[in-house]
Motif scaffolding. Sequence first.
Motif, short mmCIF file in Angstrom:
data_model
loop_
_atom_site.label_atom_id
_atom_site.label_comp_id
_atom_site.label_asym_id
_atom_site.label_seq_id
_atom_site.Cartn_x
_atom_site.Cartn_y
_atom_site.Cartn_z
N ILE A 56 -22.11 -16.01 -39.33
CA ILE A 56 -21.20 -16.06 -40.47
C ILE A 56 -20.56 -17.45 -40.51
O ILE A 56 -19.88 -17.86 -39.58
N ASP A 57 -20.85 -18.15 -41.58
CA ASP A 57 -20.38 -19.54 -41.73
C ASP A 57 -19.55 -19.62 -43.00
O ASP A 57 -20.08 -19.59 -44.10
N SER A 58 -18.28 -19.70 -42.98
CA SER A 58 -17.44 -19.71 -41.79
C SER A 58 -16.48 -18.54 -41.82
O SER A 58 -16.36 -17.87 -42.85
N LYS A 62 -21.60 -28.00 -36.86
CA LYS A 62 -21.74 -26.59 -36.49
C LYS A 62 -22.84 -25.90 -37.29
O LYS A 62 -23.67 -25.17 -36.74
N THR A 63 -22.85 -26.15 -38.60
CA THR A 63 -23.87 -25.55 -39.46
C THR A 63 -25.26 -26.02 -39.03
O THR A 63 -26.19 -25.22 -38.89
N THR A 64 -25.37 -27.31 -38.79
CA THR A 64 -26.65 -27.88 -38.36
C THR A 64 -27.12 -27.23 -37.07
O THR A 64 -28.27 -26.81 -36.94
N GLY A 98 -20.67 -18.88 -46.63
CA GLY A 98 -19.63 -18.81 -47.64
C GLY A 98 -19.23 -20.20 -48.07
O GLY A 98 -18.29 -20.40 -48.82
N GLU A 99 -19.92 -21.19 -47.53
CA GLU A 99 -19.52 -22.57 -47.79
C GLU A 99 -20.52 -23.33 -48.62
O GLU A 99 -20.17 -24.17 -49.42
N GLU A 100 -21.81 -23.03 -48.38
CA GLU A 100 -22.83 -23.79 -49.09
C GLU A 100 -23.73 -22.84 -49.86
O GLU A 100 -23.93 -21.70 -49.45
N SER A 101 -24.31 -23.34 -50.94
CA SER A 101 -25.22 -22.51 -51.73
C SER A 101 -26.57 -22.47 -51.03
O SER A 101 -26.89 -23.36 -50.24
MG MG Z 1 -20.63 -26.21 -42.03
#
Ligand code: MG
Length: 424
Positions: free
Chosen positions: A140-142, A71-73, A94-97
Amino acid sequence: MQEERTPEIGKGRPRGPDLVDGRKGPLPLAAIESSEEMRLLTKVGEFDRVLGGGVVTGSVTLVGGDPGIGKTTLLLQILPQLADGSEQVLYVSGEESPRQIKMRCERLGIQSHALLILPETNLEEILKTASETAPAALVIDSIQTTFSSHLTSAPGSVSQVQEVAAQVMFFAKRSGTPAFLIGHVTKDGAIAGPRTLEHIVDTVLYFEGEKGHAYRILRAVKNRFGSTNEIGVFEMTDAGLQEVSNPSAWFLSERPQKATGSVVVASLEGTRPILVELQALVSPTTFAMPRRMANGVEANRVALLVAVMEKRMGLNLAGQDIYVNVVGGLQIDEPALDLGIVAAVTSSLRNRPIAPTTVVFGEVGLGGEVRAVGQAEIRLREAAKMGFQRCLLPERNILKMPPIESLELLGVSEVGEALHAIFS
Ligand code: MG
Ligand code: TYD
């Protein structure tokens, strides 16, 4: 002096289109102005198609899927395309820096100046930044990591995800910014999340695929601005997601030519015909109870068809293990596959290959009859396009069928007749 309290932001707060349009009360339908919704094209054809022809301004789209499915990709690759000229798009993670995202973008070959990254989980901060930067699109993730400080419950709880979705919806409608919410779902729907949001947002997309297989399908399960019959097919490569504009060619690319137990079936995903290879392996069992295993088709369906083959065609399958597999990891649950399953199992049992230029489809009933299926013509056109020369299909489907160029149509009305045509 009179005290005026700002209303508590909570469940009872008015929201929705009324407030957005700034007028109240009912209007006669005829008095309502209609207008085409404004759409932005991402230029990723598969994505635009699923949304019904591009991203609608001010719409909120929920993108759900298993963790790690891509999804992020997907959104990192598509989002920058929505920025036009000097515009920017805002990616809230909110998940990855930001550094992790940067590394990923480098691998994906995204070096967009149009992409703003915001590491933030506080909804109020996110919306404040979004108002200030006025992005062309917001992601907005996630949704599970985002929380509103007006609520005391934990991020990811039902009330939090609903509040976040409602606030983002409000922001999107007011500002005209298209927003995407990413949500993780587990197979059993254990995490409070996407399922409870489906009625709040405009569009719900699910990103699906099998672990260990490269293909990914983006499916619309709800769409206020288009049909839900469309799917987009992607392939996950080491350089990110690639569009697969001809899924049939992709799913058939490694088909063995003379192997037994293999047959091509014309199936339908939404409105899209996809030709897939169906494989069956029948071998004498060493167990007290013969094994029946199905991958990509429902096991019960296979058991039922095996029973039909034993009873109606007199085949002896009691002492045989039967494995059925849809190549490529695709999951198909439509009865049009039935005839393919019967053909593949018989081919393996009799050790006789099926001509590689033959394609089959049709539902099989308990009486051994072959029943008509929907959308026969687009299945046939796809088969002709892919160079197949012969198609076995239900007799009833042929009746009103215009001739299809370069494709010989063979109508069958029961399984015995079908197998005779295939193996004669
Ligand atoms: Mg992701
Ligand atoms: P990701 O987009 O992080 O999934 P999600 O946001 O849905 O949790 O995708 C993660 C997986 O995708 C990861 O396991 C590795 C794979 N992947 C590739 O195969 N190629 C790539 O170029 C990228 C970026 C990821």
